[in-house]
Design an enzyme around this catalytic site. Structure first.
Site, PDB file in Angstrom:
ATOM      1  N   HIS A  13      15.773  40.227 -27.268  1.00 34.62           N
ATOM      2  CA  HIS A  13      14.453  41.018 -27.498  1.00 34.62           C
ATOM      3  C   HIS A  13      13.926  40.673 -29.042  1.00 34.62           C
ATOM      4  O   HIS A  13      14.389  40.902 -29.744  1.00 34.62           O
ATOM      5  CB  HIS A  13      14.806  42.415 -27.470  1.00 34.62           C
ATOM      6  CG  HIS A  13      13.583  43.224 -27.727  1.00 34.62           C
ATOM      7  ND1 HIS A  13      13.797  44.859 -27.536  1.00 34.62           N
ATOM      8  CD2 HIS A  13      12.430  43.104 -28.173  1.00 34.62           C
ATOM      9  CE1 HIS A  13      12.608  45.369 -27.515  1.00 34.62           C
ATOM     10  NE2 HIS A  13      11.667  44.473 -27.934  1.00 34.62           N
ATOM     11  N   HIS A  15      10.049  39.589 -31.338  1.00 33.16           N
ATOM     12  CA  HIS A  15       8.682  39.452 -31.448  1.00 33.16           C
ATOM     13  C   HIS A  15       8.552  38.309 -32.784  1.00 33.16           C
ATOM     14  O   HIS A  15       9.200  38.349 -33.884  1.00 33.16           O
ATOM     15  CB  HIS A  15       8.173  40.954 -32.279  1.00 33.16           C
ATOM     16  CG  HIS A  15       8.437  42.182 -31.292  1.00 33.16           C
ATOM     17  ND1 HIS A  15       7.420  42.444 -30.505  1.00 33.16           N
ATOM     18  CD2 HIS A  15       9.482  42.706 -31.188  1.00 33.16           C
ATOM     19  CE1 HIS A  15       7.939  43.521 -29.743  1.00 33.16           C
ATOM     20  NE2 HIS A  15       9.066  43.796 -30.129  1.00 33.16           N
ATOM     21  N   LEU A  16       7.791  37.465 -32.306  1.00 28.21           N
ATOM     22  CA  LEU A  16       7.385  36.385 -33.054  1.00 28.21           C
ATOM     23  C   LEU A  16       5.852  36.317 -33.770  1.00 28.21           C
ATOM     24  O   LEU A  16       5.698  35.565 -34.493  1.00 28.21           O
ATOM     25  CB  LEU A  16       7.809  35.008 -32.457  1.00 28.21           C
ATOM     26  CG  LEU A  16       9.152  34.485 -32.424  1.00 28.21           C
ATOM     27  CD1 LEU A  16       9.232  33.411 -31.364  1.00 28.21           C
ATOM     28  CD2 LEU A  16       9.864  34.622 -33.427  1.00 28.21           C
ATOM     29  N   ARG A  17       5.099  37.177 -33.178  1.00 28.69           N
ATOM     30  CA  ARG A  17       3.923  37.256 -33.521  1.00 28.69           C
ATOM     31  C   ARG A  17       2.996  35.899 -33.153  1.00 28.69           C
ATOM     32  O   ARG A  17       3.612  34.989 -32.463  1.00 28.69           O
ATOM     33  CB  ARG A  17       3.548  37.639 -34.796  1.00 28.69           C
ATOM     34  CG  ARG A  17       4.152  38.843 -35.208  1.00 28.69           C
ATOM     35  CD  ARG A  17       3.601  40.238 -34.520  1.00 28.69           C
ATOM     36  NE  ARG A  17       4.408  41.468 -34.873  1.00 28.69           N
ATOM     37  CZ  ARG A  17       4.898  42.173 -34.325  1.00 28.69           C
ATOM     38  NH1 ARG A  17       4.643  42.336 -32.765  1.00 28.69           N
ATOM     39  NH2 ARG A  17       5.416  43.234 -34.856  1.00 28.69           N
ATOM     40  N   ASN A  41       3.545  41.271 -26.551  1.00 30.61           N
ATOM     41  CA  ASN A  41       2.325  42.288 -27.273  1.00 30.61           C
ATOM     42  C   ASN A  41       1.570  41.559 -28.301  1.00 30.61           C
ATOM     43  O   ASN A  41       1.584  42.272 -29.400  1.00 30.61           O
ATOM     44  CB  ASN A  41       3.175  43.659 -27.501  1.00 30.61           C
ATOM     45  CG  ASN A  41       4.175  43.581 -28.539  1.00 30.61           C
ATOM     46  OD1 ASN A  41       4.950  42.461 -28.462  1.00 30.61           O
ATOM     47  ND2 ASN A  41       4.279  44.561 -29.389  1.00 30.61           N
ATOM     48  N   LYS A  99       7.828  42.495 -19.170  1.00 24.03           N
ATOM     49  CA  LYS A  99       7.802  43.444 -20.101  1.00 24.03           C
ATOM     50  C   LYS A  99       6.961  44.782 -19.511  1.00 24.03           C
ATOM     51  O   LYS A  99       5.764  44.543 -19.595  1.00 24.03           O
ATOM     52  CB  LYS A  99       7.595  43.089 -21.428  1.00 24.03           C
ATOM     53  CG  LYS A  99       7.705  44.205 -22.539  1.00 24.03           C
ATOM     54  CD  LYS A  99       9.355  44.638 -22.770  1.00 24.03           C
ATOM     55  CE  LYS A  99       9.386  45.988 -23.782  1.00 24.03           C
ATOM     56  NZ  LYS A  99       9.380  45.319 -24.985  1.00 24.03           N
ATOM     57  N   HIS A 136      10.526  49.324 -22.490  1.00 25.11           N
ATOM     58  CA  HIS A 136      10.698  50.181 -23.535  1.00 25.11           C
ATOM     59  C   HIS A 136      10.609  51.505 -23.000  1.00 25.11           C
ATOM     60  O   HIS A 136       9.716  52.084 -22.533  1.00 25.11           O
ATOM     61  CB  HIS A 136       9.203  49.861 -24.405  1.00 25.11           C
ATOM     62  CG  HIS A 136       9.294  50.856 -25.603  1.00 25.11           C
ATOM     63  ND1 HIS A 136       9.031  50.430 -26.802  1.00 25.11           N
ATOM     64  CD2 HIS A 136       9.035  52.032 -25.664  1.00 25.11           C
ATOM     65  CE1 HIS A 136       9.132  51.195 -27.869  1.00 25.11           C
ATOM     66  NE2 HIS A 136       9.117  52.586 -27.049  1.00 25.11           N
ATOM     67  N   HIS A 174      16.482  48.163 -26.677  1.00 26.10           N
ATOM     68  CA  HIS A 174      16.739  48.991 -28.123  1.00 26.10           C
ATOM     69  C   HIS A 174      17.190  50.389 -27.691  1.00 26.10           C
ATOM     70  O   HIS A 174      16.453  51.221 -28.152  1.00 26.10           O
ATOM     71  CB  HIS A 174      15.470  48.811 -28.557  1.00 26.10           C
ATOM     72  CG  HIS A 174      14.075  49.208 -28.222  1.00 26.10           C
ATOM     73  ND1 HIS A 174      13.787  50.147 -27.221  1.00 26.10           N
ATOM     74  CD2 HIS A 174      13.078  48.268 -28.470  1.00 26.10           C
ATOM     75  CE1 HIS A 174      12.451  50.042 -26.974  1.00 26.10           C
ATOM     76  NE2 HIS A 174      12.023  49.153 -27.476  1.00 26.10           N
ATOM     77  N   LEU A 219      10.304  51.893 -33.491  1.00 26.40           N
ATOM     78  CA  LEU A 219       9.998  52.533 -32.309  1.00 26.40           C
ATOM     79  C   LEU A 219      10.939  52.061 -31.296  1.00 26.40           C
ATOM     80  O   LEU A 219      10.824  50.880 -31.226  1.00 26.40           O
ATOM     81  CB  LEU A 219       8.659  52.942 -31.969  1.00 26.40           C
ATOM     82  CG  LEU A 219       8.021  53.869 -32.649  1.00 26.40           C
ATOM     83  CD1 LEU A 219       6.166  53.784 -32.131  1.00 26.40           C
ATOM     84  CD2 LEU A 219       8.377  55.294 -32.589  1.00 26.40           C
ATOM     85  N   ASP A 247      15.217  43.232 -31.546  1.00 25.80           N
ATOM     86  CA  ASP A 247      13.913  43.769 -31.824  1.00 25.80           C
ATOM     87  C   ASP A 247      13.282  43.287 -32.882  1.00 25.80           C
ATOM     88  O   ASP A 247      12.363  44.146 -33.573  1.00 25.80           O
ATOM     89  CB  ASP A 247      13.753  45.321 -31.549  1.00 25.80           C
ATOM     90  CG  ASP A 247      12.426  45.994 -31.245  1.00 25.80           C
ATOM     91  OD1 ASP A 247      11.521  45.226 -31.136  1.00 25.80           O
ATOM     92  OD2 ASP A 247      12.453  47.036 -31.608  1.00 25.80           O
ATOM     93  N   HIS A 251       6.020  42.809 -39.705  1.00 22.97           N
ATOM     94  CA  HIS A 251       4.648  43.162 -40.164  1.00 22.97           C
ATOM     95  C   HIS A 251       4.571  42.916 -41.618  1.00 22.97           C
ATOM     96  O   HIS A 251       5.387  43.004 -42.307  1.00 22.97           O
ATOM     97  CB  HIS A 251       4.383  44.728 -40.044  1.00 22.97           C
ATOM     98  CG  HIS A 251       4.537  45.185 -38.529  1.00 22.97           C
ATOM     99  ND1 HIS A 251       3.304  45.037 -37.510  1.00 22.97           N
ATOM    100  CD2 HIS A 251       5.499  45.823 -37.818  1.00 22.97           C
ATOM    101  CE1 HIS A 251       3.708  45.596 -36.488  1.00 22.97           C
ATOM    102  NE2 HIS A 251       4.941  46.142 -36.541  1.00 22.97           N
ATOM    103  N   ALA A 263       5.128  50.402 -36.892  1.00 22.52           N
ATOM    104  CA  ALA A 263       6.462  50.531 -36.418  1.00 22.52           C
ATOM    105  C   ALA A 263       7.057  49.146 -36.306  1.00 22.52           C
ATOM    106  O   ALA A 263       6.457  48.408 -35.641  1.00 22.52           O
ATOM    107  CB  ALA A 263       6.608  51.279 -35.326  1.00 22.52           C
TER     108      ALA A 263
END
Length: 352
Positions: A13, A15-17, A41, A99, A136, A174, A219, A247, A251, A263
Protein backbone atom coordinates in the site's frame (compact mmCIF):
# COMPACT_ATOMS: atom_id res chain seq x y z
CA UNK A 1 20.29 -9.32 17.70
CA UNK A 2 22.41 -6.50 16.25
CA UNK A 3 21.81 -7.23 12.56
CA UNK A 4 18.75 -8.57 10.79
CA UNK A 5 18.78 -9.96 7.24
CA UNK A 6 15.44 -10.40 5.47
CA UNK A 7 14.12 -11.44 2.11
CA UNK A 8 13.57 -8.07 0.42
CA UNK A 9 10.13 -6.92 1.57
CA UNK A 10 7.29 -5.47 -0.50
CA UNK A 11 4.98 -2.56 0.29
CA UNK A 12 1.37 -3.56 -0.35
CA UNK A 13 0.00 0.00 0.00
CA UNK A 14 2.00 2.98 -1.27
CA UNK A 15 1.33 6.51 -2.54
CA UNK A 16 3.93 8.00 -4.89
CA UNK A 17 2.07 11.04 -6.31
CA UNK A 18 3.08 12.23 -9.80
CA UNK A 19 4.82 14.97 -11.73
CA UNK A 20 7.92 16.77 -10.50
CA UNK A 21 7.74 15.28 -6.99
CA UNK A 22 7.74 11.67 -8.15
CA UNK A 23 11.52 11.43 -8.36
CA UNK A 24 11.85 12.90 -4.86
CA UNK A 25 9.66 10.14 -3.44
CA UNK A 26 10.16 6.88 -5.33
CA UNK A 27 13.83 6.32 -4.46
CA UNK A 28 13.02 5.90 -0.76
CA UNK A 29 10.74 2.94 -1.45
CA UNK A 30 13.03 1.53 -4.15
CA UNK A 31 15.89 1.32 -1.62
CA UNK A 32 13.81 -0.87 0.70
CA UNK A 33 11.16 -2.74 -1.23
CA UNK A 34 11.14 -4.99 -4.27
CA UNK A 35 7.58 -4.14 -5.28
CA UNK A 36 4.72 -1.95 -4.17
CA UNK A 37 0.99 -1.72 -4.80
CA UNK A 38 0.64 1.83 -6.13
CA UNK A 39 -2.41 3.82 -5.13
CA UNK A 40 -4.43 5.40 -7.98
CA UNK A 41 -5.81 8.53 -6.23
CA UNK A 42 -4.12 11.07 -8.49
CA UNK A 43 -5.87 14.10 -9.94
CA UNK A 44 -7.53 12.98 -12.14
CA UNK A 45 -7.78 9.46 -10.68
CA UNK A 46 -6.32 6.45 -12.51
CA UNK A 47 -9.58 4.92 -13.73
CA UNK A 48 -8.46 3.15 -16.93
CA UNK A 49 -5.84 0.63 -17.97
CA UNK A 50 -4.34 3.17 -20.35
CA UNK A 51 -3.91 5.71 -17.55
CA UNK A 52 -2.38 3.08 -15.27
CA UNK A 53 0.10 2.07 -17.96
CA UNK A 54 1.17 5.67 -18.52
CA UNK A 55 1.58 6.24 -14.77
CA UNK A 56 3.63 3.06 -14.49
CA UNK A 57 6.01 4.30 -17.18
CA UNK A 58 6.49 7.57 -15.31
CA UNK A 59 7.30 5.67 -12.11
CA UNK A 60 9.80 3.44 -13.90
CA UNK A 61 11.48 6.50 -15.41
CA UNK A 62 11.76 8.10 -11.96
CA UNK A 63 13.49 5.12 -10.34
CA UNK A 64 17.17 5.47 -9.41
CA UNK A 65 19.56 4.18 -12.06
CA UNK A 66 19.92 0.40 -11.81
CA UNK A 67 16.86 -0.03 -9.59
CA UNK A 68 14.68 -3.12 -10.09
CA UNK A 69 11.79 -1.73 -8.02
CA UNK A 70 8.51 -2.86 -9.61
CA UNK A 71 5.32 -0.79 -9.34
CA UNK A 72 2.23 -3.00 -9.17
CA UNK A 73 -0.56 -0.83 -10.53
CA UNK A 74 -4.16 -0.42 -9.45
CA UNK A 75 -7.35 0.99 -10.93
CA UNK A 76 -9.53 3.50 -9.09
CA UNK A 77 -13.03 2.07 -8.74
CA UNK A 78 -16.00 4.37 -9.38
CA UNK A 79 -19.75 3.84 -9.44
CA UNK A 80 -19.47 3.55 -13.23
CA UNK A 81 -16.40 1.35 -13.77
CA UNK A 82 -17.45 -1.12 -16.50
CA UNK A 83 -16.66 -4.81 -16.29
CA UNK A 84 -14.90 -4.48 -19.67
CA UNK A 85 -12.32 -2.15 -18.08
CA UNK A 86 -11.62 -4.74 -15.40
CA UNK A 87 -11.07 -7.32 -18.13
CA UNK A 88 -8.61 -4.98 -19.88
CA UNK A 89 -6.81 -4.36 -16.59
CA UNK A 90 -6.39 -8.07 -15.91
CA UNK A 91 -5.10 -8.67 -19.44
CA UNK A 92 -2.48 -5.91 -19.07
CA UNK A 93 -0.21 -7.97 -16.85
CA UNK A 94 0.81 -4.90 -14.82
CA UNK A 95 -2.45 -4.15 -12.96
CA UNK A 96 -2.86 -6.34 -9.89
CA UNK A 97 -5.65 -4.70 -7.92
CA UNK A 98 -8.60 -2.33 -7.95
CA UNK A 99 -8.94 0.27 -5.19
CA UNK A 100 -12.26 1.07 -3.54
CA UNK A 101 -12.40 4.47 -1.87
CA UNK A 102 -15.72 5.39 -0.29
CA UNK A 103 -16.43 8.83 -1.74
CA UNK A 104 -14.95 11.52 0.50
CA UNK A 105 -13.07 9.12 2.78
CA UNK A 106 -9.54 10.49 2.30
CA UNK A 107 -7.19 12.40 -0.02
CA UNK A 108 -8.48 12.65 -3.61
CA UNK A 109 -11.39 10.30 -2.97
CA UNK A 110 -14.18 12.56 -4.24
CA UNK A 111 -14.62 10.35 -7.32
CA UNK A 112 -14.91 7.24 -5.18
CA UNK A 113 -17.80 4.85 -4.65
CA UNK A 114 -21.06 6.23 -3.28
CA UNK A 115 -22.84 2.85 -3.04
CA UNK A 116 -20.96 -0.48 -3.25
CA UNK A 117 -23.99 -2.18 -4.80
CA UNK A 118 -23.62 0.01 -7.87
CA UNK A 119 -20.28 -1.72 -8.48
CA UNK A 120 -21.52 -5.32 -8.41
CA UNK A 121 -20.78 -5.97 -12.10
CA UNK A 122 -17.24 -4.61 -11.74
CA UNK A 123 -16.72 -6.56 -8.51
CA UNK A 124 -17.84 -9.77 -10.18
CA UNK A 125 -15.33 -9.10 -12.96
CA UNK A 126 -12.54 -8.48 -10.42
CA UNK A 127 -13.22 -11.91 -8.92
CA UNK A 128 -13.57 -13.59 -12.31
CA UNK A 129 -10.23 -12.25 -13.51
CA UNK A 130 -8.40 -12.97 -10.25
CA UNK A 131 -7.56 -9.40 -9.35
CA UNK A 132 -7.61 -8.12 -5.76
CA UNK A 133 -9.98 -5.52 -4.35
CA UNK A 134 -8.16 -3.16 -1.98
CA UNK A 135 -10.51 -1.29 0.34
CA UNK A 136 -10.26 1.88 2.40
CA UNK A 137 -12.65 0.62 5.03
CA UNK A 138 -14.52 3.57 6.50
CA UNK A 139 -18.03 4.92 6.27
CA UNK A 140 -18.18 8.62 5.51
CA UNK A 141 -21.50 9.80 6.91
CA UNK A 142 -20.91 13.18 8.57
CA UNK A 143 -22.85 12.16 11.67
CA UNK A 144 -20.58 9.14 12.32
CA UNK A 145 -17.82 9.70 14.86
CA UNK A 146 -14.45 9.61 13.07
CA UNK A 147 -13.14 7.06 15.58
CA UNK A 148 -16.00 4.66 14.77
CA UNK A 149 -15.94 4.81 10.98
CA UNK A 150 -13.86 1.66 10.48
CA UNK A 151 -15.80 -0.57 12.86
CA UNK A 152 -19.14 0.47 11.34
CA UNK A 153 -17.85 -0.16 7.82
CA UNK A 154 -17.06 -3.78 8.67
CA UNK A 155 -20.63 -4.70 9.54
CA UNK A 156 -22.54 -2.35 7.26
CA UNK A 157 -20.47 -2.64 4.08
CA UNK A 158 -17.74 -5.28 4.13
CA UNK A 159 -19.67 -8.23 5.58
CA UNK A 160 -22.47 -7.92 2.97
CA UNK A 161 -19.90 -7.44 0.20
CA UNK A 162 -18.09 -10.66 1.10
CA UNK A 163 -21.42 -12.49 1.30
CA UNK A 164 -22.52 -11.29 -2.17
CA UNK A 165 -19.17 -11.95 -3.89
CA UNK A 166 -18.01 -15.28 -2.54
CA UNK A 167 -14.91 -15.57 -4.77
CA UNK A 168 -13.66 -12.00 -4.44
CA UNK A 169 -10.17 -11.58 -2.96
CA UNK A 170 -10.13 -8.54 -0.65
CA UNK A 171 -7.45 -6.63 1.22
CA UNK A 172 -8.75 -4.41 4.02
CA UNK A 173 -6.09 -1.73 4.10
CA UNK A 174 -4.44 0.10 7.01
CA UNK A 175 -6.24 -1.61 9.90
CA UNK A 176 -6.61 0.64 12.93
CA UNK A 177 -8.92 -1.12 15.39
CA UNK A 178 -9.19 -4.28 17.45
CA UNK A 179 -12.58 -4.80 15.80
CA UNK A 180 -10.95 -4.91 12.36
CA UNK A 181 -8.32 -7.38 13.57
CA UNK A 182 -11.04 -9.71 14.83
CA UNK A 183 -13.10 -9.32 11.65
CA UNK A 184 -10.21 -10.27 9.36
CA UNK A 185 -8.96 -13.07 11.61
CA UNK A 186 -12.42 -14.64 11.68
CA UNK A 187 -13.05 -13.99 8.00
CA UNK A 188 -12.53 -16.21 4.96
CA UNK A 189 -9.12 -17.12 3.56
CA UNK A 190 -9.70 -14.67 0.69
CA UNK A 191 -9.68 -11.72 3.14
CA UNK A 192 -6.32 -10.17 4.01
CA UNK A 193 -5.19 -6.94 5.64
CA UNK A 194 -2.31 -4.48 5.70
CA UNK A 195 -0.99 -2.63 8.75
CA UNK A 196 1.00 0.62 8.70
CA UNK A 197 4.01 1.47 10.87
CA UNK A 198 2.27 4.48 12.41
CA UNK A 199 -0.64 2.39 13.65
CA UNK A 200 1.79 -0.10 15.20
CA UNK A 201 3.83 2.58 16.96
CA UNK A 202 1.40 5.39 17.84
CA UNK A 203 -2.04 6.01 19.27
CA UNK A 204 -4.28 9.07 19.23
CA UNK A 205 -2.36 10.66 22.10
CA UNK A 206 0.55 11.05 19.66
CA UNK A 207 -1.75 13.13 17.47
CA UNK A 208 -3.59 15.21 20.07
CA UNK A 209 -1.94 15.23 23.50
CA UNK A 210 0.02 18.39 24.22
CA UNK A 211 -0.99 20.03 20.96
CA UNK A 212 -2.12 18.95 17.50
CA UNK A 213 0.67 17.30 15.48
CA UNK A 214 -0.24 17.66 11.80
CA UNK A 215 2.44 15.26 10.60
CA UNK A 216 0.81 12.49 12.67
CA UNK A 217 -2.56 13.07 11.02
CA UNK A 218 -3.67 10.28 8.68
CA UNK A 219 -6.87 8.54 7.67
CA UNK A 220 -8.00 6.26 9.12
CA UNK A 221 -7.04 8.31 12.15
CA UNK A 222 -4.84 6.96 14.96
CA UNK A 223 -6.97 5.12 17.51
CA UNK A 224 -6.89 4.05 21.17
CA UNK A 225 -3.97 2.31 22.87
CA UNK A 226 -5.93 -0.93 23.13
CA UNK A 227 -6.35 -0.86 19.35
CA UNK A 228 -2.62 -0.35 18.82
CA UNK A 229 -1.92 -3.29 21.12
CA UNK A 230 -4.29 -5.51 19.11
CA UNK A 231 -2.47 -4.53 15.90
CA UNK A 232 0.92 -5.35 17.44
CA UNK A 233 -0.37 -8.71 18.67
CA UNK A 234 -1.67 -9.78 15.25
CA UNK A 235 1.25 -8.36 13.24
CA UNK A 236 3.77 -10.27 15.37
CA UNK A 237 1.67 -13.44 15.61
CA UNK A 238 2.73 -14.96 12.30
CA UNK A 239 -0.83 -14.95 10.94
CA UNK A 240 -0.40 -15.18 7.14
CA UNK A 241 -3.27 -12.86 6.17
CA UNK A 242 -1.82 -9.77 7.86
CA UNK A 243 1.09 -8.10 6.10
CA UNK A 244 3.04 -4.89 5.50
CA UNK A 245 1.49 -1.86 3.84
CA UNK A 246 2.98 1.50 4.76
CA UNK A 247 0.32 3.82 3.33
CA UNK A 248 3.21 6.29 3.05
CA UNK A 249 1.49 9.39 1.69
CA UNK A 250 3.58 12.44 0.80
CA UNK A 251 2.28 15.98 1.17
CA UNK A 252 4.32 19.17 1.00
CA UNK A 253 4.97 20.77 4.38
CA UNK A 254 2.69 23.74 3.68
CA UNK A 255 -0.18 21.35 2.84
CA UNK A 256 0.15 19.67 6.24
CA UNK A 257 0.86 22.71 8.39
CA UNK A 258 -2.22 24.83 7.85
CA UNK A 259 -5.75 25.36 9.14
CA UNK A 260 -7.07 22.33 7.23
CA UNK A 261 -4.08 20.07 6.76
CA UNK A 262 -4.01 17.04 4.47
CA UNK A 263 -4.26 13.51 5.82
CA UNK A 264 -1.20 11.36 5.25
CA UNK A 265 2.06 10.33 6.94
CA UNK A 266 5.29 10.21 4.93
CA UNK A 267 7.13 7.15 6.25
CA UNK A 268 8.94 5.96 3.09
CA UNK A 269 12.45 7.16 4.14
CA UNK A 270 12.43 4.88 7.20
CA UNK A 271 9.62 2.43 6.50
CA UNK A 272 11.13 -1.01 7.08
CA UNK A 273 13.18 0.43 9.94
CA UNK A 274 9.98 1.49 11.72
CA UNK A 275 8.54 -1.99 11.40
CA UNK A 276 11.78 -3.42 12.81
CA UNK A 277 11.45 -1.07 15.77
CA UNK A 278 7.85 -2.14 16.41
CA UNK A 279 8.67 -5.85 16.19
CA UNK A 280 11.78 -5.36 18.33
CA UNK A 281 9.75 -3.65 21.04
CA UNK A 282 7.37 -6.61 20.99
CA UNK A 283 10.24 -9.12 21.23
CA UNK A 284 9.29 -10.58 17.85
CA UNK A 285 12.07 -9.66 15.40
CA UNK A 286 12.15 -13.26 14.23
CA UNK A 287 8.64 -12.87 12.81
CA UNK A 288 9.26 -9.67 10.86
CA UNK A 289 10.34 -11.48 7.69
CA UNK A 290 7.04 -13.30 7.32
CA UNK A 291 4.99 -10.14 7.84
CA UNK A 292 7.20 -7.94 5.64
CA UNK A 293 8.49 -10.27 2.94
CA UNK A 294 6.38 -13.42 2.62
CA UNK A 295 2.71 -13.09 3.50
CA UNK A 296 1.75 -10.29 1.10
CA UNK A 297 3.35 -11.95 -1.91
CA UNK A 298 1.69 -15.24 -1.00
CA UNK A 299 -1.73 -13.61 -0.66
CA UNK A 300 -1.44 -11.87 -4.04
CA UNK A 301 -0.20 -15.09 -5.67
CA UNK A 302 3.18 -13.62 -6.61
CA UNK A 303 6.66 -15.10 -6.07
CA UNK A 304 8.63 -13.94 -3.07
CA UNK A 305 11.60 -11.71 -3.83
CA UNK A 306 14.92 -13.45 -4.44
CA UNK A 307 17.30 -10.89 -2.95
CA UNK A 308 17.78 -9.73 0.63
CA UNK A 309 18.29 -6.61 2.71
CA UNK A 310 20.14 -6.16 6.00
CA UNK A 311 19.21 -3.91 8.90
CA UNK A 312 21.51 -3.09 11.79
CA UNK A 313 20.74 -1.84 15.25
CA UNK A 314 22.31 1.57 14.77
CA UNK A 315 20.47 4.78 15.66
CA UNK A 316 20.11 7.14 12.72
CA UNK A 317 19.03 10.79 12.82
CA UNK A 318 16.08 11.75 10.64
CA UNK A 319 16.27 15.14 8.90
CA UNK A 320 13.75 17.81 9.82
CA UNK A 321 12.72 18.09 6.16
CA UNK A 322 13.56 16.63 2.76
CA UNK A 323 13.34 17.97 -0.82
CA UNK A 324 9.91 17.72 -2.44
CA UNK A 325 9.57 19.44 -5.80
CA UNK A 326 9.95 23.17 -5.27
CA UNK A 327 9.34 22.81 -1.54
CA UNK A 328 9.95 20.47 1.36
CA UNK A 329 8.34 17.43 2.93
CA UNK A 330 8.48 16.43 6.59
CA UNK A 331 8.99 12.69 7.20
CA UNK A 332 7.76 10.80 10.22
CA UNK A 333 10.19 11.19 13.15
CA UNK A 334 11.57 14.38 11.64
CA UNK A 335 14.39 15.75 13.81
CA UNK A 336 14.44 12.56 15.91
CA UNK A 337 16.15 9.16 15.63
CA UNK A 338 15.22 5.73 14.37
CA UNK A 339 16.76 2.76 16.19
CA UNK A 340 17.49 0.65 13.08
CA UNK A 341 19.32 1.47 9.86
CA UNK A 342 19.34 -0.06 6.40
CA UNK A 343 22.99 -0.93 5.78
CA UNK A 344 23.21 0.32 2.18
CA UNK A 345 21.00 3.40 2.49
CA UNK A 346 22.05 7.03 2.68
CA UNK A 347 19.63 9.76 3.66
CA UNK A 348 19.38 12.72 1.34
CA UNK A 349 20.71 16.02 2.72
CA UNK A 350 18.41 17.85 5.08
CA UNK A 351 16.37 20.51 3.38
CA UNK A 352 17.19 24.06 4.33
Amino acid sequence: METLTLTRPDDWHLHLRDGVVLKDVVHWSAARFGRAIIMPNLVPPVTTTEMAGAYRERILAARPEGSAFEPLMTLYLTDNTPAEEIERAAASGFIHAVKLYPAGATTNSDSGVTDIRRCDNALAAIAEHDLTLCIHGEVTRPETDIFDREAIFLEERLAPLLARHTHLRVVLEHLTTAAAVDFVRQGPERLGATITPQHLLMNRNDLLAGGVRPHHYCLPILKRERDREALIDIATSGHPRFFLGTDSAPHARHAKENACGCAGIFSAPLAIELYAEAFDQAGALGRLEGFASHFGADFYGLPRNGDRITLQRQPRPIPKALPYGDGHIVPLRAGEEIAWSLTDDTLAPEAS
